[in-house]
Write a protein that holds these residues in place. Structure first.
Motif, short mmCIF file in Angstrom:
data_model
loop_
_atom_site.label_atom_id
_atom_site.label_comp_id
_atom_site.label_asym_id
_atom_site.label_seq_id
_atom_site.Cartn_x
_atom_site.Cartn_y
_atom_site.Cartn_z
N TRP A 121 6.86 7.02 0.07
CA TRP A 121 5.52 6.89 -0.49
C TRP A 121 4.88 5.55 -0.13
O TRP A 121 3.66 5.40 -0.17
CB TRP A 121 5.55 7.06 -2.00
CG TRP A 121 5.59 8.50 -2.41
CD1 TRP A 121 6.67 9.32 -2.45
CD2 TRP A 121 4.46 9.29 -2.81
NE1 TRP A 121 6.30 10.58 -2.85
CE2 TRP A 121 4.96 10.59 -3.08
CE3 TRP A 121 3.11 9.04 -2.98
CZ2 TRP A 121 4.12 11.63 -3.51
CZ3 TRP A 121 2.27 10.06 -3.40
CH2 TRP A 121 2.78 11.34 -3.66
N ARG A 161 -0.32 7.57 0.36
CA ARG A 161 -1.36 8.37 -0.28
C ARG A 161 -1.33 8.09 -1.77
O ARG A 161 -0.33 7.60 -2.30
CB ARG A 161 -1.18 9.87 -0.01
CG ARG A 161 0.15 10.46 -0.42
CD ARG A 161 0.31 11.85 0.16
NE ARG A 161 1.63 12.42 -0.05
CZ ARG A 161 1.91 13.37 -0.92
NH1 ARG A 161 0.96 13.85 -1.70
NH2 ARG A 161 3.13 13.86 -1.03
N ALA A 162 -2.43 8.38 -2.44
CA ALA A 162 -2.55 8.03 -3.85
C ALA A 162 -1.53 8.79 -4.70
O ALA A 162 -1.27 9.96 -4.47
CB ALA A 162 -3.97 8.32 -4.34
N TRP A 163 -0.99 8.10 -5.69
CA TRP A 163 -0.08 8.68 -6.67
C TRP A 163 -0.90 9.14 -7.86
O TRP A 163 -1.62 8.35 -8.47
CB TRP A 163 0.94 7.62 -7.10
CG TRP A 163 1.99 8.09 -8.05
CD1 TRP A 163 1.90 8.17 -9.40
CD2 TRP A 163 3.31 8.53 -7.70
NE1 TRP A 163 3.07 8.62 -9.93
CE2 TRP A 163 3.97 8.86 -8.91
CE3 TRP A 163 4.00 8.67 -6.50
CZ2 TRP A 163 5.28 9.31 -8.95
CZ3 TRP A 163 5.31 9.13 -6.54
CH2 TRP A 163 5.94 9.45 -7.75
N ARG A 164 -0.82 10.43 -8.21
CA ARG A 164 -1.61 10.98 -9.30
C ARG A 164 -0.71 11.59 -10.36
O ARG A 164 0.30 12.22 -10.04
CB ARG A 164 -2.57 12.06 -8.79
CG ARG A 164 -3.65 11.60 -7.84
CD ARG A 164 -4.51 12.79 -7.42
NE ARG A 164 -5.18 13.40 -8.57
CZ ARG A 164 -5.54 14.68 -8.62
NH1 ARG A 164 -5.28 15.49 -7.60
NH2 ARG A 164 -6.16 15.16 -9.69
N GLU A 205 -2.98 3.45 -5.93
CA GLU A 205 -2.92 3.52 -4.47
C GLU A 205 -2.12 2.38 -3.87
O GLU A 205 -1.83 2.39 -2.67
CB GLU A 205 -4.33 3.52 -3.88
CG GLU A 205 -5.16 4.74 -4.29
CD GLU A 205 -6.54 4.73 -3.67
OE1 GLU A 205 -6.89 3.73 -2.99
OE2 GLU A 205 -7.27 5.72 -3.85
N ARG A 206 -1.76 1.40 -4.69
CA ARG A 206 -0.95 0.26 -4.24
C ARG A 206 0.06 -0.06 -5.33
O ARG A 206 -0.16 0.25 -6.51
CB ARG A 206 -1.82 -0.98 -3.97
CG ARG A 206 -2.98 -0.74 -3.01
CD ARG A 206 -3.74 -2.01 -2.71
NE ARG A 206 -2.97 -2.92 -1.86
CZ ARG A 206 -3.00 -2.89 -0.53
NH1 ARG A 206 -3.74 -2.01 0.11
NH2 ARG A 206 -2.29 -3.76 0.18
N PRO A 213 0.82 -1.21 0.00
CA PRO A 213 0.00 0.00 0.00
C PRO A 213 0.86 1.26 0.00
O PRO A 213 1.96 1.28 0.56
CB PRO A 213 -0.79 -0.11 1.31
CG PRO A 213 0.13 -0.89 2.21
CD PRO A 213 0.87 -1.86 1.32
#
Length: 371
Positions: A323, A21-24, A31-32, A18
């Motif tokens: 991350w 936090r989300a990678w954008r 998210e994983r 996991p």
């Protein structure tokens, strides 16, 4: 050593980690991190690699990667490391993330046998310290406090993902942040191919005067002539990254249209290919940055060893360990915006004894039951 060292076993184990936090980015997000830990074993020694494909970054898809890894596993027992590397060079061009992981495991094993750090097996004059940029994620989530914390941690360059929201709102946000950016911090922007040419021209004009260190992948279609026109217009380096996927080995790097390239070993197909590309770039007068694909520590360690071998003094994109909320082992030591590499033989990666890994069955019959 390559011909004398023989592989007893190659293991392929999937992992699922996991993120905090989300990678954008403009090419999507996650998210994983899913991938496979590759381990090559001989006489009690183990070398590790990490296969963590991201098709949006230029790698193969996960299904192709897994198939390539299993083919390599079946081929490996009893083969010399030299024979195995030759096999990778002949048949794995279409699966660069798998090829990279397998090569890393082999080179880790060989450098342990030779009692040298992997970076010094790649280049005798490799450094022990790798400068890195901070990685702060999407521009929309960035705050002045984030910048202050990055400066306090010793980063002098921080990387931001742009091209995610409307250009007008992102430019306005950048201009507001520029007023609070610490004096010794520069912004490394990554658009991930978000814009057309006319839009990119307008954005570059608006960026003039801001503390921009570089801009990666501004164009949706990376036409070299258009990139060259943008580079002439910009007051900072433009870089190509994921658009290097599939680059011909004999490509003229001076014709890429930019003054910098960002090399992902998982996209280029391994450490040796990445190092060769970095050396060719240096001859062509093009700057080099090594970066990863938000992989586990098993992939981050060899990427850091590669960065140390290139001789590039630019901050590299390898400060990604934070991350991950969980990892397979301890990541390279980060201090003052630099990765500090030890003299320990091999890549430096050590697997946690309690890492959550489930081996893929090691026979084709068991594999069909597993599927």
């Amino acid at each position: 050593m390559m011909d004398r060292l023989r592989i007893d076993r190659l293991r392929i184990r999937p992992y699922d980690l996991p993120l905090r936090r989300a990678w954008r980015s403009a090419r999507g997000g996650f998210e994983r991190r899913h991938g496979w830990l590759v381990s090559a074993e001989t006489d009690g020694a183990v070398g590790f690699g990490d296969c963590a494909p991201i098709p949006a970054a230029g790698t193969e898809d996960p299904e192709s990667a897994e198939s390539a890894l299993l083919d390599a596993r079946d081929f490996a027992p009893g083969r010399s490391t030299g024979e195995f590397l030759e096999m990778l060079d002949r048949g794995f061009a279409a699966t660069p993330a798998a090829r990279c992981a397998l090569e890393c495991a082999l080179l880790d094993l060989v450098s342990q046998a030779e009692c040298v750090p992997l970076r010094r097996m790649l280049a005798g004059d490799a450094t022990d310290v790798v400068p890195v940029n901070g990685i702060l994620g999407a521009l929309a989530t960035l705050t002045a406090t984030d910048l202050e914390q990055a400066a306090a941690a010793g980063f002098r360059v921080v990387k931001l993902k742009i091209g995610v929201d409307e250009p007008s709102s992102e430019i306005a946000r950048l201009m507001a942040l520029a007023l609070v950016v610490p004096a010794d911090i520069r912004l490394r922007l990554d658009a991930n191919g978000a814009w057309g040419f006319a839009e990119a021209c307008r954005i570059l004009d608006r960026l003039a005067g801001l503390p921009i260190e570089s801009l990666e992948e501004p164009l949706r279609i990376p036409d070299p002539s258009l990139l060259h026109a943008l580079q002439e217009r910009a007051g900072f380096p433009l870089a190509r990254d994921e658009s290097l996927a599939g680059l011909a080995p004999d490509a003229d790097l001076a014709e890429l249209g930019v003054s910098r390239i960002v090399i992902k070993p998982a996209v280029i197909g391994g450490l040796r290919s990445a190092l060769d590309l970095s050396r060719r770039a240096a001859i062509a007068g093009i700057e080099v940055v090594i970066t990863g694909v938000v992989e586990s520590a098993a992939g981050l360690w060899p990427a850091a060893q590669l960065a140390a071998a290139t001789g590039s003094r630019l901050p590299h994109g390898l400060a990604t360990a934070d991350w991950l909320a969980e990892d397979l082992g301890v990541s390279p030591c980060l201090n003052g915006g630099r990765l500090l590499l030890s003299d320990r033989p091999g890549s430096g990666f050590k697997l946690y004894p309690d890492a959550d890994l489930n081996p893929i069955p090691e026979s084709r019959k068991e594999q069909s039951d597993y599927e």
